[in-house]
Design an enzyme around this catalytic site. Structure first.
Site, short mmCIF file in Angstrom:
data_model
loop_
_atom_site.label_atom_id
_atom_site.label_comp_id
_atom_site.label_asym_id
_atom_site.label_seq_id
_atom_site.Cartn_x
_atom_site.Cartn_y
_atom_site.Cartn_z
N ARG A 53 17.95 32.41 -27.25
CA ARG A 53 19.04 31.57 -27.74
C ARG A 53 19.72 30.97 -26.51
O ARG A 53 19.73 31.56 -25.42
CB ARG A 53 20.06 32.39 -28.53
CG ARG A 53 19.51 33.07 -29.78
CD ARG A 53 20.61 33.88 -30.47
NE ARG A 53 20.15 34.50 -31.70
CZ ARG A 53 19.70 35.75 -31.78
NH1 ARG A 53 19.64 36.51 -30.68
NH2 ARG A 53 19.30 36.25 -32.93
N LYS A 95 22.90 38.52 -30.71
CA LYS A 95 23.92 38.58 -31.74
C LYS A 95 24.26 40.03 -32.07
O LYS A 95 23.40 40.90 -32.01
CB LYS A 95 23.43 37.88 -33.00
CG LYS A 95 23.42 36.36 -32.90
CD LYS A 95 23.06 35.72 -34.23
CE LYS A 95 23.15 34.20 -34.17
NZ LYS A 95 22.79 33.58 -35.47
N HIS A 122 17.60 25.27 -29.68
CA HIS A 122 17.14 26.14 -30.75
C HIS A 122 15.79 25.68 -31.31
O HIS A 122 15.05 26.49 -31.87
CB HIS A 122 18.18 26.22 -31.88
CG HIS A 122 18.33 27.60 -32.44
ND1 HIS A 122 18.83 28.67 -31.72
CD2 HIS A 122 18.02 28.11 -33.66
CE1 HIS A 122 18.83 29.75 -32.47
NE2 HIS A 122 18.33 29.45 -33.65
N ARG A 147 13.29 27.55 -29.44
CA ARG A 147 13.20 28.93 -29.95
C ARG A 147 12.36 28.96 -31.23
O ARG A 147 11.53 29.85 -31.41
CB ARG A 147 14.62 29.46 -30.21
CG ARG A 147 14.69 30.86 -30.84
CD ARG A 147 16.14 31.31 -30.86
NE ARG A 147 16.39 32.39 -31.79
CZ ARG A 147 16.26 33.69 -31.48
NH1 ARG A 147 15.84 34.04 -30.28
NH2 ARG A 147 16.54 34.62 -32.38
N HIS A 200 15.87 39.53 -34.27
CA HIS A 200 16.38 39.45 -35.62
C HIS A 200 16.64 40.86 -36.17
O HIS A 200 15.80 41.74 -36.05
CB HIS A 200 15.39 38.74 -36.55
CG HIS A 200 15.32 37.26 -36.32
ND1 HIS A 200 14.27 36.48 -36.74
CD2 HIS A 200 16.19 36.41 -35.70
CE1 HIS A 200 14.49 35.23 -36.41
NE2 HIS A 200 15.64 35.15 -35.77
N TYR A 206 9.39 31.67 -40.67
CA TYR A 206 8.34 31.08 -39.83
C TYR A 206 6.96 31.18 -40.47
O TYR A 206 6.05 30.45 -40.07
CB TYR A 206 8.35 31.73 -38.44
CG TYR A 206 9.63 31.46 -37.69
CD1 TYR A 206 9.91 30.19 -37.19
CD2 TYR A 206 10.59 32.45 -37.53
CE1 TYR A 206 11.10 29.92 -36.54
CE2 TYR A 206 11.79 32.19 -36.88
CZ TYR A 206 12.04 30.92 -36.39
OH TYR A 206 13.22 30.65 -35.74
#
Length: 305
Positions: free
Chosen positions: A148, A179, A248, A251, A274, A283
């Site tokens: 990110r 995150k 992004h 990414r 994630h 994806y």
């Protein structure tokens, strides 16, 4: 409500941005209830449904924002129940309007490689080799590691107590803070390592003696996310990319291309950081679109007269 905000700040350790969202959600709830003359401590499910409908009608909030407001309201009443201030949670069972789920935009493999390999024309005085080494390193870390932009900006040259993240050339990996303040190790591929070493040679000419940041700007300070976005947009146009490129997107390209090659969804989840596999599963839809295009272009039965 002030006590609840203090609770989520201290007990749940919400970030300052999240606290602003919570405060806005509670203010909206209080205002809507006041307009209808409703007591929030005796709110019933049908009244809660009316408040959500009123928020939808009075604001320009989309489905995602409405779902976020609903989550804030539901959390408030869950806490009020624990505190024995209310008998039930009137927002339990309510659902915000479904939001469309657009697929993430990823570059084609050839386009991503073309961008990573792009070298500006050597016009006299037009290219600063120091900044070119940095920009090439940025592209390799975004596409080659799936970082990110916030994770990339937070990288320091070496580990320290204050560092959000750092690179370890000997181990061939980056330690990043993602995150939810979750750390993870990301392997650096050979191209990323090569670009990183080339940049570190040039970095000493720009960075101040006490500057810990891995990426620095022309004035020697930490290279920020807005500057990275602007640089990448300009570089992509110069490289002949067919669409607007942002950090992004690289990414997304990293994840999509890795999944196409390996088929290992769990590994891609770990590399992206994630928390839930469902986030990564988007994806697989990009992968299916890629296969469908190949089928349409190559299979005799796919060609329509």
């Amino acid at each position: 409500m002030a006590a609840y905000l203090e609770h989520v700040r201290v007990q749940r350790r919400l970030a300052s941005r999240s606290l602003v969202i919570y405060e806005d959600g509670l203010r909206r709830l209080q205002s809507l209830a006041a307009q209808r003359g409703q007591d929030l401590l005796t709110l019933r499910p049908h009244q809660a449904r009316g408040l959500l409908a009123a928020l939808h009608a009075q604001s320009e909030l989309g489905p995602r924002s409405l779902a976020l407001m609903l989550s804030v309201w539901r959390g408030l009443y869950r806490w009020l129940g624990i505190e024995r201030r209310v008998e039930l949670n009137p927002f339990d069972g309510l659902r915000a309007p479904k939001a469309p789920k657009p697929l993430p935009k990823a570059l084609a493999v050839d386009d991503a490689v073309q961008l990573a390999d792009y070298v500006p024309a050597a016009v006299q005085g037009a290219v600063d080799p120091r900044l070119e080494a940095r920009d090439r390193c940025v592209v390799e870390l975004l596409y080659g590691c799936g970082l990110r932009v916030s994770e990339l900006v937070g990288l320091d040259v070496q580990a320290s107590a204050a560092a959000l993240g750092w690179v370890d050339l000997q181990a061939g990996e980056a330690q990043v803070l993602g995150k939810g303040s979750k750390r993870r190790s990301v392997p650096l591929g050979s191209a990323a390592l090569q670009a990183l070493r080339a940049w570190l040679v040039q970095r000493v000419q720009l960075a101040g003696a006490e500057e810990p940041a891995l990426l620095v700007g022309a004035r020697g300070g930490r290279f920020g996310a807005p500057q990275i976005r602007a640089m990448l947009k300009t570089r992509a146009v110069a490289a002949g990319m067919p669409s607007h490129v942002h950090p992004h997107m690289l990414r997304h390209s990293f994840a999509s291309h890795l999944l196409q090659s390996s088929g290992d969804l769990r590994a891609v989840q770990e590399l992206l950081g994630h928390a839930h596999i469902t986030t990564t599963q988007v994806y697989t839809q990009l992968d299916f679109q890629h296969l469908a295009k190949i089928y349409d272009a190559a299979h005799p039965r796919a060609k329509r007269k």
